[in-house]
Design a protein around this motif. Structure first.
Motif, PDB file in Angstrom:
ATOM      1  N   GLN A  15       0.774  -1.159  -0.141  1.00 58.56           N
ATOM      2  CA  GLN A  15       0.028   0.018   0.031  1.00 58.56           C
ATOM      3  C   GLN A  15       0.853   1.390  -0.194  1.00 58.56           C
ATOM      4  N   ARG A  18       2.134   1.554  -3.268  1.00 55.79           N
ATOM      5  CA  ARG A  18       0.931   2.239  -4.388  1.00 55.79           C
ATOM      6  C   ARG A  18       0.887   3.778  -4.233  1.00 55.79           C
ATOM      7  N   LYS A  19       0.977   4.225  -2.939  1.00 57.00           N
ATOM      8  CA  LYS A  19       0.765   5.496  -2.625  1.00 57.00           C
ATOM      9  C   LYS A  19       1.798   6.439  -3.442  1.00 57.00           C
ATOM     10  N   THR A  20       3.130   5.956  -3.389  1.00 57.40           N
ATOM     11  CA  THR A  20       3.982   6.525  -3.775  1.00 57.40           C
ATOM     12  C   THR A  20       3.901   6.599  -5.569  1.00 57.40           C
ATOM     13  N   THR A  22       1.059   6.464  -7.297  1.00 60.89           N
ATOM     14  CA  THR A  22       0.059   7.445  -7.803  1.00 60.89           C
ATOM     15  C   THR A  22       0.444   8.791  -8.314  1.00 60.89           C
ATOM     16  N   GLU A  63      -6.927   3.112  -9.310  1.00 58.25           N
ATOM     17  CA  GLU A  63      -5.573   3.634  -9.549  1.00 58.25           C
ATOM     18  C   GLU A  63      -5.231   2.797 -11.002  1.00 58.25           C
TER      19      GLU A  63
END
Length: 198
Positions: A15, A18-20, A22, A63
């Protein structure tokens, strides 16, 4: 567990990655890297379970929708005879863009279809380009991921013709990698299936 990490810790790490990514969805160029982002965003990386007729429209991953949309925009950019974008700006990435155009959507779709258990669609996507994957970059060992994906999808597909293909691919792999413990694990996993007893 992996190296002492729990499933919860692994999910939290996915997770965070994933945030990185996006914030960098439009940084396309090297397809091999883009495919790793698809793996990151696909169901196996923590998205909710769902099924979809199109890899880019899964309701479980907004995403993934966004990423594949930017990839299509990237591959759709037009160039003139002097390798300049039609909006006037120059680019040195025409070859990489062509590789993305030729293989990107097909390979990204295979990754997500595999995660969703749509194994026949994985075979349909990967088998026609099995011997062309050297073009996407990466080492032989890194690209072997797609050979493994094709092999397991063929063995797990509901279609008998895919099962026969899977057996042929497995025999090929045994011949090429006779001492591979990974190959032996794959063989052992499917040893009880009738397709390996024919």
């Amino acid at each position: 567990q992996l190296d002492g990490m729990s499933r919860t810790e692994l999910r939290e790490r996915w997770q965070l990655l994933r945030k990185t990514y996006t914030a960098r969805f439009a940084d396309h160029g090297y397809l091999f890297n883009d495919l790793h982002v698809v793996m990151l965003l696909s169901n196996s990386c923590g998205a909710d379970d769902s099924s979809s007729s199109s890899f880019s429209s899964s309701s479980s991953s907004a995403e993934l929708d966004k990423f594949t949309s930017t990839l299509r925009e990237y591959t759709g950019q037009e160039y003139d005879a002097n390798n300049n974008k039609t909006d006037g700006s120059s680019s040195s990435y025409s070859y990489l863009r062509q590789i993305n155009r030729d293989y990107g959507e097909r390979l990204a779709g295979a990754v997500v279809h595999f995660d969703q258990g749509e194994f026949e669609r994985v075979v349909d996507a990967l088998y026609p380009i099995k011997y062309e994957l050297v073009r996407i970059g990466g080492s032989n060992a890194q690209r072997d991921l797609y050979a493994q994906m094709l092999l397991q999808a063929a063995l797990r597909s509901p279609l008998p013709e895919h099962n026969r293909l899977g057996l042929a691919l497995l025999n090929e792999r045994v011949a090429l990698k006779p001492t591979s413990r990974l190959t032996e694990r794959i063989r052992a996993r499917f040893a009880s299936k009738h397709i390996l007893d024919d």
